[in-house]
Design a protein around this motif. Structure first.
Motif, PDB file in Angstrom:
ATOM      1  N   MET A   1      34.435  32.522  50.986  1.00 24.98           N
ATOM      2  CA  MET A   1      33.668  33.431  50.131  1.00 24.98           C
ATOM      3  C   MET A   1      33.595  32.842  48.728  1.00 24.98           C
ATOM      4  O   MET A   1      34.593  32.423  48.168  1.00 24.98           O
ATOM      5  N   SER A   2      32.396  32.798  48.156  1.00 24.16           N
ATOM      6  CA  SER A   2      32.245  32.273  46.805  1.00 24.16           C
ATOM      7  C   SER A   2      31.896  33.414  45.857  1.00 24.16           C
ATOM      8  O   SER A   2      31.016  34.218  46.132  1.00 24.16           O
ATOM      9  N   ASN A   3      32.623  33.452  44.756  1.00 28.61           N
ATOM     10  CA  ASN A   3      32.337  34.387  43.687  1.00 28.61           C
ATOM     11  C   ASN A   3      32.212  35.832  44.158  1.00 28.61           C
ATOM     12  O   ASN A   3      31.161  36.459  43.988  1.00 28.61           O
ATOM     13  N   PRO A   4      33.269  36.410  44.752  1.00 30.48           N
ATOM     14  CA  PRO A   4      33.221  37.835  45.085  1.00 30.48           C
ATOM     15  C   PRO A   4      33.208  38.676  43.820  1.00 30.48           C
ATOM     16  O   PRO A   4      33.555  38.202  42.733  1.00 30.48           O
ATOM     17  N   PHE A   5      32.837  39.914  43.950  1.00 33.10           N
ATOM     18  CA  PHE A   5      32.845  40.827  42.813  1.00 33.10           C
ATOM     19  C   PHE A   5      34.272  41.115  42.358  1.00 33.10           C
ATOM     20  O   PHE A   5      34.561  41.178  41.162  1.00 33.10           O
ATOM     21  N   LEU A   6      35.191  41.280  43.315  1.00 33.25           N
ATOM     22  CA  LEU A   6      36.555  41.712  43.002  1.00 33.25           C
ATOM     23  C   LEU A   6      37.582  40.824  43.697  1.00 33.25           C
ATOM     24  O   LEU A   6      37.443  40.496  44.872  1.00 33.25           O
ATOM     25  N   SER A   7      38.613  40.457  42.945  1.00 29.12           N
ATOM     26  CA  SER A   7      39.806  39.817  43.511  1.00 29.12           C
ATOM     27  C   SER A   7      40.992  40.761  43.312  1.00 29.12           C
ATOM     28  O   SER A   7      41.198  41.271  42.215  1.00 29.12           O
ATOM     29  N   THR A  88      38.717  34.079  42.355  1.00 28.15           N
ATOM     30  CA  THR A  88      37.349  33.687  42.008  1.00 28.15           C
ATOM     31  C   THR A  88      36.464  34.887  41.674  1.00 28.15           C
ATOM     32  O   THR A  88      35.268  34.724  41.428  1.00 28.15           O
ATOM     33  N   GLY A  89      37.036  36.104  41.673  1.00 28.91           N
ATOM     34  CA  GLY A  89      36.238  37.300  41.465  1.00 28.91           C
ATOM     35  C   GLY A  89      35.769  37.493  40.035  1.00 28.91           C
ATOM     36  O   GLY A  89      36.376  36.989  39.087  1.00 28.91           O
ATOM     37  N   ASP A  90      34.675  38.226  39.887  1.00 34.19           N
ATOM     38  CA  ASP A  90      34.186  38.589  38.557  1.00 34.19           C
ATOM     39  C   ASP A  90      35.172  39.519  37.856  1.00 34.19           C
ATOM     40  O   ASP A  90      35.301  39.509  36.635  1.00 34.19           O
ATOM     41  N   TRP A  91      35.873  40.353  38.650  1.00 34.88           N
ATOM     42  CA  TRP A  91      36.941  41.212  38.153  1.00 34.88           C
ATOM     43  C   TRP A  91      38.184  40.914  38.971  1.00 34.88           C
ATOM     44  O   TRP A  91      38.106  40.740  40.193  1.00 34.88           O
ATOM     45  N   ARG A  92      39.374  40.885  38.296  1.00 33.11           N
ATOM     46  CA  ARG A  92      40.605  40.465  38.957  1.00 33.11           C
ATOM     47  C   ARG A  92      41.689  41.508  38.707  1.00 33.11           C
ATOM     48  O   ARG A  92      42.022  41.795  37.554  1.00 33.11           O
ATOM     49  N   PHE A  93      42.216  42.049  39.793  1.00 32.15           N
ATOM     50  CA  PHE A  93      43.083  43.222  39.734  1.00 32.15           C
ATOM     51  C   PHE A  93      44.482  42.878  40.213  1.00 32.15           C
ATOM     52  O   PHE A  93      44.670  42.399  41.327  1.00 32.15           O
ATOM     53  N   ILE A  94      45.498  43.103  39.348  1.00 37.03           N
ATOM     54  CA  ILE A  94      46.896  42.993  39.753  1.00 37.03           C
ATOM     55  C   ILE A  94      47.274  44.273  40.489  1.00 37.03           C
ATOM     56  O   ILE A  94      47.040  45.373  39.987  1.00 37.03           O
ATOM     57  N   PHE A 167      41.270  42.671  34.936  1.00 33.91           N
ATOM     58  CA  PHE A 167      40.797  41.723  33.923  1.00 33.91           C
ATOM     59  C   PHE A 167      39.422  41.203  34.323  1.00 33.91           C
ATOM     60  O   PHE A 167      39.181  40.940  35.504  1.00 33.91           O
ATOM     61  N   SER A 168      38.555  41.025  33.339  1.00 42.15           N
ATOM     62  CA  SER A 168      37.304  40.343  33.624  1.00 42.15           C
ATOM     63  C   SER A 168      37.591  38.870  33.904  1.00 42.15           C
ATOM     64  O   SER A 168      38.646  38.350  33.516  1.00 42.15           O
ATOM     65  N   ARG A 169      36.669  38.215  34.570  1.00 39.36           N
ATOM     66  CA  ARG A 169      36.855  36.808  34.914  1.00 39.36           C
ATOM     67  C   ARG A 169      37.168  35.966  33.678  1.00 39.36           C
ATOM     68  O   ARG A 169      38.131  35.197  33.649  1.00 39.36           O
ATOM     69  N   ARG A 170      36.351  36.100  32.644  1.00 40.22           N
ATOM     70  CA  ARG A 170      36.502  35.266  31.447  1.00 40.22           C
ATOM     71  C   ARG A 170      37.852  35.476  30.790  1.00 40.22           C
ATOM     72  O   ARG A 170      38.538  34.516  30.413  1.00 40.22           O
ATOM     73  N   VAL A 171      38.258  36.731  30.659  1.00 42.11           N
ATOM     74  CA  VAL A 171      39.511  37.041  29.980  1.00 42.11           C
ATOM     75  C   VAL A 171      40.701  36.636  30.839  1.00 42.11           C
ATOM     76  O   VAL A 171      41.708  36.124  30.328  1.00 42.11           O
TER      77      VAL A 171
END
Length: 242
Positions: A1-7, A88-94, A167-171
């Motif tokens: 999967m490339s660039n999912p919305f959420l990790s 690789t997600g646009d948003w990344r959740f712990i 967190f957003s991807r960039r941050v």
């Protein structure tokens, strides 16, 4: 999967018994969502079959991958850093493996709720939050940690230590690339840097379900937290974080 919305990144230390039911709940949630997602388990120094159980679960869920921390390198902060930088997600959740926050509450963190924010953190203390089945002594321990953090590091937030953060991807790529703390202070470190970088942080009140298997120790952890905050402040003064 490339660039999912959420990790979704799950640090896992001795979680062999809790991973399967928690992953089943996460899968049920994801099946109801319109976006693509990945789940990353980072096994970190377990003494049980956490790694083997995680690999078995990866065979069941095609969006699930497993990372194992190097031998002799332990700590939740290290596991989270590995997972966030591998995501690789646009948003990344712990996400803590015990799901002491119901996974359905994740919708309170994602767009449109997160629009305009770089980081969204769960709070057990913000107005509207609730704690279920928590002994009074455990709540006192948490408030002692919060008092230390407010006095020594960050005053703005009521709960920096809850294990659910978006967190957003960039941050994420910025903060986790400079993170140094592997232990109890990694949450404080991330938010300390984020504040000074000018990132926008939102606290979301949640319903939190007490985990009787928590290993938090009042005096030992408080002393360790103070030491790590001292190190964080020193790192900032020396320009360690760039």
């Amino acid at each position: 999967m490339s660039n999912p919305f959420l990790s979704i990144v799950i640090p896992a230390h001795n979680e062999a018994s809790r991973l399967p039911p928690s992953l089943a709940q996460i899968d049920a949630f994801l099946q109801t969502q319109p976006f693509e997602a990945e789940v990353i388990i980072v096994e970190n120094g377990s003494r049980d079959r956490t790694y083997e159980v995680a690999l078995d679960c990866a065979g069941e869920y095609p969006y699930l991958s497993v990372i194992q921390s190097p031998n002799n390198f332990r700590g939740k902060g290290l596991a989270v850093k590995q997972g966030m930088l591998a995501a690789t997600g646009d948003w990344r959740f712990i996400c803590d493996a015990d799901l002491s926050m119901r996974i359905d509450d994740l919708v309170k963190f994602l767009p449109p709720e997160s629009n305009g924010y770089d980081i969204v953190i769960a709070s057990r203390e913000a107005p509207g939050a609730a704690r279920v089945d928590e002994p009074e002594y455990r709540h006192i321990m948490g408030r002692v940690a919060t008092f230390i953090i407010k006095v020594a590091a960050i005053r703005e937030y009521e709960d920096t230590q809850c294990g659910f953060k978006l967190f957003s991807r960039r941050v994420a790529e910025d903060l986790f690339s400079v993170q140094r703390m592997n232990g109890i202070g990694f949450d404080v470190e991330l938010l300390f840097i984020a504040k000074r970088r000018g990132y926008k942080v939102k606290e979301v009140p949640i319903t939190w379900y007490y985990d009787p298997y928590s290993t938090m120790r009042l005096w030992d952890d408080s002393i360790k937290l103070l030491r790590e905050i001292w190190e964080i402040r020193g790192n900032w003064r020396r320009g360690v974080y760039g």
